[in-house]
Enzyme design. Structure first.
Site, PDB file in Angstrom:
ATOM      1  CB  ALA A  76      -0.893   0.070   1.286  1.00  0.00           C
ATOM      2  CG  LEU A 127      -0.841   5.556  -6.925  1.00  0.00           C
ATOM      3  CD1 LEU A 127      -1.686   6.401  -7.514  1.00  0.00           C
ATOM      4  CD2 LEU A 127      -0.022   4.522  -7.675  1.00  0.00           C
ATOM      5  CG  ASN A 181      -2.451   2.147 -11.801  1.00  0.00           C
ATOM      6  OD1 ASN A 181      -3.468   1.557 -11.756  1.00  0.00           O
ATOM      7  ND2 ASN A 181      -1.757   2.472 -10.856  1.00  0.00           N
ATOM      8  CB  CYS A 224      -3.619   2.126  -7.966  1.00  0.00           C
ATOM      9  SG  CYS A 224      -2.756   2.226  -6.340  1.00  0.00           S
TER      10      CYS A 224
HETATM   11  C1  LIG Z   1       5.363  -2.292  -4.286  1.00  0.00           C
HETATM   12  C2  LIG Z   1       4.539  -2.282  -5.364  1.00  0.00           C
HETATM   13  C3  LIG Z   1       4.242  -1.095  -6.145  1.00  0.00           C
HETATM   14  C4  LIG Z   1       3.371  -1.223  -7.325  1.00  0.00           C
HETATM   15  N1  LIG Z   1       3.156   0.222  -7.755  1.00  0.00           N
HETATM   16  C5  LIG Z   1       2.314   0.169  -8.868  1.00  0.00           C
HETATM   17  C6  LIG Z   1       2.258   1.537  -9.709  1.00  0.00           C
HETATM   18  O1  LIG Z   1       2.870   2.508  -9.045  1.00  0.00           O
HETATM   19  N2  LIG Z   1       1.300   1.478 -10.553  1.00  0.00           N
HETATM   20  C7  LIG Z   1       0.770   0.511 -11.242  1.00  0.00           C
HETATM   21  O2  LIG Z   1       0.047   0.377 -12.240  1.00  0.00           O
HETATM   22  N3  LIG Z   1       1.067  -0.950 -10.554  1.00  0.00           N
HETATM   23  C8  LIG Z   1       1.792  -1.002  -9.418  1.00  0.00           C
HETATM   24  N4  LIG Z   1       1.987  -2.022  -8.830  1.00  0.00           N
HETATM   25  C9  LIG Z   1       1.240  -3.443  -9.370  1.00  0.00           C
HETATM   26  C10 LIG Z   1       2.520  -4.111 -10.410  1.00  0.00           C
HETATM   27  O3  LIG Z   1       2.595  -3.529 -11.378  1.00  0.00           O
HETATM   28  C11 LIG Z   1       1.784  -5.206 -10.769  1.00  0.00           C
HETATM   29  O4  LIG Z   1       0.586  -5.163 -11.675  1.00  0.00           O
HETATM   30  C12 LIG Z   1       1.413  -6.312  -9.617  1.00  0.00           C
HETATM   31  O5  LIG Z   1       2.374  -6.141  -8.735  1.00  0.00           O
HETATM   32  C13 LIG Z   1       1.287  -7.855 -10.302  1.00  0.00           C
HETATM   33  O6  LIG Z   1       2.190  -8.365 -10.782  1.00  0.00           O
HETATM   34  P1  LIG Z   1       3.442  -9.278  -9.974  1.00  0.00           P
HETATM   35  O7  LIG Z   1       2.490 -10.295  -9.246  1.00  0.00           O
HETATM   36  O8  LIG Z   1       4.095  -9.572 -10.914  1.00  0.00           O
HETATM   37  O9  LIG Z   1       3.845  -8.088  -8.952  1.00  0.00           O
HETATM   38  C14 LIG Z   1       2.856  -2.529  -7.817  1.00  0.00           C
HETATM   39  C15 LIG Z   1       3.090  -3.478  -7.301  1.00  0.00           C
HETATM   40  C16 LIG Z   1       3.881  -3.471  -6.127  1.00  0.00           C
HETATM   41  C17 LIG Z   1       4.343  -4.884  -5.472  1.00  0.00           C
END
Ligand SMILES: Cc1cc2nc3c(=O)[nH]c(=O)nc-3n(C[C@H](O)[C@H](O)[C@H](O)COP(=O)(O)O)c2cc1C
Ligand SMILES: Cc1cc2nc3c(=O)[nH]c(=O)nc-3n(C[C@H](O)[C@H](O)[C@H](O)COP(=O)(O)OP(=O)(O)OC[C@H]3O[C@@H](n4cnc5c(N)ncnc54)[C@H](O)[C@@H]3O)c2cc1C
Ligand SMILES: Cc1cc2nc3c(=O)[nH]c(=O)nc-3n(C[C@H](O)[C@H](O)[C@H](O)COP(=O)(O)OP(=O)(O)OC[C@H]3O[C@@H](n4cnc5c(N)ncnc54)[C@H](O)[C@@H]3O)c2cc1C
Ligand SMILES: Cc1cc2nc3c(=O)[nH]c(=O)nc-3n(C[C@H](O)[C@H](O)[C@H](O)COP(=O)(O)O)c2cc1C
Ligand code: FES
Ligand code: FES
Lengths: 307, 252, 307, 252
Positions: free
Chosen positions: A74, A77, A131, A134
């Site tokens: 969490a 952003l 996005n 979120c």
């Molecule tokens: C710490 C963290 C920060 C993230 N920040 C963003 C973000 O700023 N914008 C976004 O579109 N997705 C964000 N995500 C989501 C990731 O881009 C991704 O969609 C999500 O983690 C699922 O993929 P994964 O299982 O490979 O991590 C974030 C994920 C994590 C773990």
């Protein structure tokens, strides 16, 4: 050094990638942080951390917690805002040998539009990802990701102000993702990223309150892979534009599951945290798989697992 | 990068591990840390951060306190175990400046202090080390510290060894009688670091502290490990873990 | 032997349980299968496998597949049908020393109602749980679990034909669970089980098709725990009737997370597969926790982690 | 229940493991299996089913082929490793009846046949064992089988040992010349069991086969491991794993 191997090349709604492996937004910062730990020549692209119109400090701490085969975040952003992004971050990002996409978030449609307009004249951005999913902040645009009509409006407005390839990153926290995918497609999206994180929570047994200051967070990592894969399968069957699979990918086998389900490319998020060598190994593994099967292009596998 | 465990010596809940990791050993600086993953499996899901306790001759050492599953697995690992390391990470302690150093370590917080003491002594800077713990078993690396040529003062809260009380008491006594400016480096529990910061302010000594936060990436990309520094969030893993004590917002 | 210890006693919408640990529907068969592996004196209750009006053979094979910290199942509500249930299964279930709930599924409202009516005169059933959330078959009632109005109608109809405690098992695969929870409550539900499985998929890399014959399945196990916990937190804040937490529970700590979030009891499903000793250990662990904290009742902890 | 690994002998990709598990050893019957979990962690998520290869004197033995992660972990386990077992599970082979038995095992499918041969021989029933494999390395438990007093015929597909060809070839030869009724018990790859079933039907011999399915619970509660038996789904773990060959719907 960039390995040229046309077998892995893909074009995702106008974004040309040397291979289908992309670093997911929010998990690769603005690129530079990972220098030395990850060879950007080995991957297809990266999506920079979500940027908003104004800088955001993010949520209070704690912001992350471990779960079984995954984690909750969490972050809220946290980002430098579009001005500082253009001034301080883009110059370095432009030197990246892989494709760079900017990811845009906001709480109102105008916010998205302002950010897109500010970015429009900046060179070195191969595409935009919106996005709308979120789960952690009001400003994350989650409303846009839940209502097809609201989403369509946002995407149409964005479409009018950018000539760049426009990807929409959908939320998995919906009853039916198909109307949202179709709405985005109809409104002019060039590709869909499926999906963002699942809403989740952990309790702190010592403090008797949720671990995260924000109470809930977004679940990512291998735990969500089956959910993301089912969504990719569904969306790829419902739209004609390319789908980018995202959720829990850590191996070439994981990536192949998404590609067989219909994804043209994949994003890796949490996998990079666990091991910054993962994205490169996934790309290398895909190359090996093609060679073993004597396939000339990864495109031969896109959707090959659909029945 | 893969590293092989060469030896593992146990002291109560603590383990002193030596790995063969030449590239890491070459680049490591005192105060930096390494993110360690025991190969295979999803539990624990993240790597675990540990301060570099000593580095050189192709080897890197850690002092691990067995707490949860991750540190227990590591503390119990048998020689020849291969682990995967990412590091060195973060910024270390300031080595520049000739002022005498007062190094303060509580529990496993003494780990980075050994590496720091060694390098300061190699530059002929006078080093005094204040080691604290609940009981005698928590006083680690005493012998190694003395071998660096540092002066060592021990404190235990239960009085089982050295000064009876907090490690900050002999530190304050030392600061009181300081004639020339000294510089402090501290690592240990939150409360200890806060107390050190207060003393440093009171006695006008420069102080650096090494902070801890749960880390998802350790690489500076997730923004999950932030602390308030001069009113702004900074990442412990990338902007720290060592910060100027006076800049830390201890109440955030 | 039943350990009498009032500290763990709970009353979940009229179902009295010696402790808050319940075996989840579809994961304990009709009870007898687990005899010898699980001591029914150590748990509070069990929910028998979903029954439908007619017997169902279930989906084609494969029906299950492993995932990271979880599994997918697409059993397809294989069950003996309500007649055989009353004739062959209930007599043994009645001898069970813990509370026994029947779980009812169907594809049309009348099907649910017929099953409930058939069960109404049968002794030895402490309560009913309506499965409106099976993601694997059309007949699983998933439509009822997605639309608050449709759900309200079903629950009202069920309420009219049964005097038994009536639990509704909600689906996690929705944009917003709150309107569904509120609709069920308003229509006369006595408690809500939160939640069933998440829709997921795995691809078979050797056969280039989804592993499950049914294509998708329901994800269960520790992987979904954070998602289920967030839903329990949300639902418990929105309704006055008790909430039963379900999803990935394997330890007393897991159960406590749900209880702190607002659950009065918990269900354990996949955990029993991994180790049939888990349900008993969870109950014992809760008892120890209360003793350590010198608490007189588990009720002191229900919702204690809410902020 | 917890069981301690006493010894682990390796033969190529196979391992012969002996555990101390008295309660299990007492109750085990030939054809039954055990669900084994290597303690801790979520990978693999499920237990893994393995046929009991021999049981007695407080010990239970298994013959494991290293395939994926679960069987590899087990095959490589060091003595003193503690594992968690659920079992014995399922129904075994028919022991009643005095007819000579033809036991057919392909690869690790020979595992339950050793236990079965022992118990049949203890009842003085004549036993002939047909062991098959791709190459000589896949011919397991030959010595142990001979020690039971059974007659052993080996086949390898590559001809490196014994009869060259499928294990069903010497079986058919034996069935052809059978004067009195015999009873077959078989365990091995799907194709082999299918062929055995065809032969048994052709030569009017009763045959039992031990089937395999991926198992989520192993306890008969999930309905995830079903096969079509006389047109109806039955659970391999609870209703099997041993079924009458003629009842199995091999095309389902
Ligand atoms: C710490 C963290 C920060 C993230 N920040 C963003 C973000 O700023 N914008 C976004 O579109 N997705 C964000 N995500 C989501 C990731 O881009 C991704 O969609 C999500 O983690 C699922 O993929 P994964 O299982 O490979 O991590 C974030 C994920 C994590 C773990
Ligand atoms: C920069 C840095 C240097 C460190 N140096 C050392 C050292 O030299 N020796 C040593 O013994 N320990 C050190 N630690 C602490 C060590 O990382 C934690 O004890 C370890 O991660 C706990 O993991 P676990 O699985 O054993 O415990 P868990 O069961 O995960 O948790 C036990 C406790 O540790 C905390 N914790 C869990 N994960 C992390 C994490 N990723 N980072 C920080 N804290 C966490 C939890 O909040 C909890 O209070 C350091 C931490 C940091 C951030
Ligand atoms: C009743 C029964 C008795 C068995 N007896 C033996 C034995 O004596 N010796 C032996 O070596 N093997 C035996 N097996 C097979 C053994 O269970 C599998 O080889 C093992 O589960 C594979 O696990 P893995 O993690 O190594 O492989 P995975 O990577 O999980 O898979 C490798 C292969 O094994 C299959 N498989 C995976 N999980 C299971 C499962 N739970 N049950 C069945 N197959 C699975 C997969 O479909 C795949 O083809 C038996 C299986 C059953 C059902
Ligand atoms: C094999 C299997 C079969 C299931 N069958 C049913 C069912 O018949 N009815 C039902 O309401 N839920 C069914 N469920 C869902 C469980 O009751 C439970 O809600 C879910 O598995 C989440 O809990 P868990 O993570 O503890 O397993 C089934 C789950 C599994 C794994
Ligand atoms: S741990 Fe990710 S930024 Fe510090
Ligand atoms: S494995 Fe669950 S019923 Fe057989």
């Amino acid at each position: 050094m960039r390995k040229s191997n046309s077998a892995l090349q893909v074009n995702v709604g106008g974004v040309k990638l040397a291979n289908p492996v992309i670093l997911a937004s929010g998990t690769c910062g603005y690129g530079t942080e990972l220098e030395g730990w990850l060879d950007f020549n080995t991957i297809g692209g990266l999506v920079a951390k979500s940027i908003t119109l104004s800088p955001r400090t993010g949520n209070a701490m704690p912001r992350v917690v471990e779960c079984a085969s995954g984690m909750l975040n969490a972050i809220g952003l946290a980002n430098v805002g579009v001005e500082a992004f253009c001034r301080e971050k883009l110059p370095a990002l432009r030197k990246c040998p892989c494709a760079v996409l900017a990811n845009v978030a906001g709480s109102r449609a105008e916010e998205y539009i302002h950010v897109i307009q500010r970015l429009e004249k900046q060179p070195g951005i191969a595409g935009l990802e919106l996005n709308v999913s979120c789960p952690n902040v009001h400003a994350g645009g989650i409303e846009f990701g839940r209502d097809p009509k609201v989403l369509a409006k946002l995407v149409s407005a964005a479409r009018r102000v950018t000539r760049r390839p426009l990807w929409i990153k959908l939320s998995p926290n919906v009853t039916d993702i198909v109307p949202l995918a179709k709405a985005a497609e109809a409104a002019g999206a060039d590709a869909l990223t499926v999906a963002n994180t699942l809403v989740g929570m952990r309790m702190d047994l010592a403090r008797h309150r949720p671990v995260l200051a924000n109470l809930t967070g977004g679940l990512s990592g291998p735990a969500i892979k089956p959910v993301a894969l089912a969504l990719v399968y569904k969306v790829a069957g419902a739209v004609k534009i390319p789908v980018v699979g995202c959720g829990g990918i850590e191996t070439a086998g994981d990536a192949l599951e998404f590609i067989l389900a219909g994804a043209t490319a994949v994003q890796i998020g949490t996998g990079t945290f666990r091991d910054p060598g993962i994205p490169g190994r996934v790309a290398a593994g895909l190359r090996t798989y093609l060679a073993h099967r004597r396939l000339h292009s990864i495109l031969d596998l896109v959707g090959a697992g659909r029945v | 990068m893969h590293a092989e465990l060469i030896s593992n010596r146990h002291f109560g809940p603590y383990a002193h591990l030596t790995f063969s990791a030449p590239a890491l050993a070459r680049r490591a600086k005192p105060g930096q840390f390494v993110e360690i993953r025991l190969t295979g499996g999803n539990a624990p899901f993240w790597r675990r951060p540990f301060s570099i306790c000593r580095a050189g001759s192709g080897r890197v050492e850690f002092l691990i306190k067995a707490r949860g599953r991750g540190s227990q697995l590591l503390a119990q690992a048998a020689p020849k175990t291969m682990v995967d390391m990412v590091g060195p990470l973060g910024n270390g302690f300031t080595l520049a400046g000739k002022q005498p150093r007062l190094l303060v370590g509580g529990g496993y917080g003494i780990a980075p202090m050994l590496f720091l003491a060694q390098q300061l002594r190699a530059k002929n800077i006078p080093v005094e080390v204040f080691i604290g713990g609940r009981c005698g078993d928590d006083l680690l690396l005493r012998r190694e510290m003395k071998l660096t040529g540092a002066r060592v003062t021990c404190s235990t809260e239960d009085g089982s060894y050295g000064h009876t009380g907090r490690v900050t008491e002999p530190l304050e006594a030392r600061l009181k009688q300081a004639k020339a400016p000294v510089r402090i480096a501290a690592c240990g529990p939150h409360a200890m670091l806060k107390a050190v910061t207060r003393l440093a302010a009171h006695y006008r000594a420069e102080a650096e502290v090494s902070l801890e936060e749960v880390m998802a990436c350790g690489l500076g990309v997730c923004n999950g490990c932030v602390v308030k520094i001069k009113g702004e969030y900074q990442r412990v893993c990338k902007d720290g873990p060592v910060f100027q004590a006076k800049d830390v917002d201890w109440h955030a």
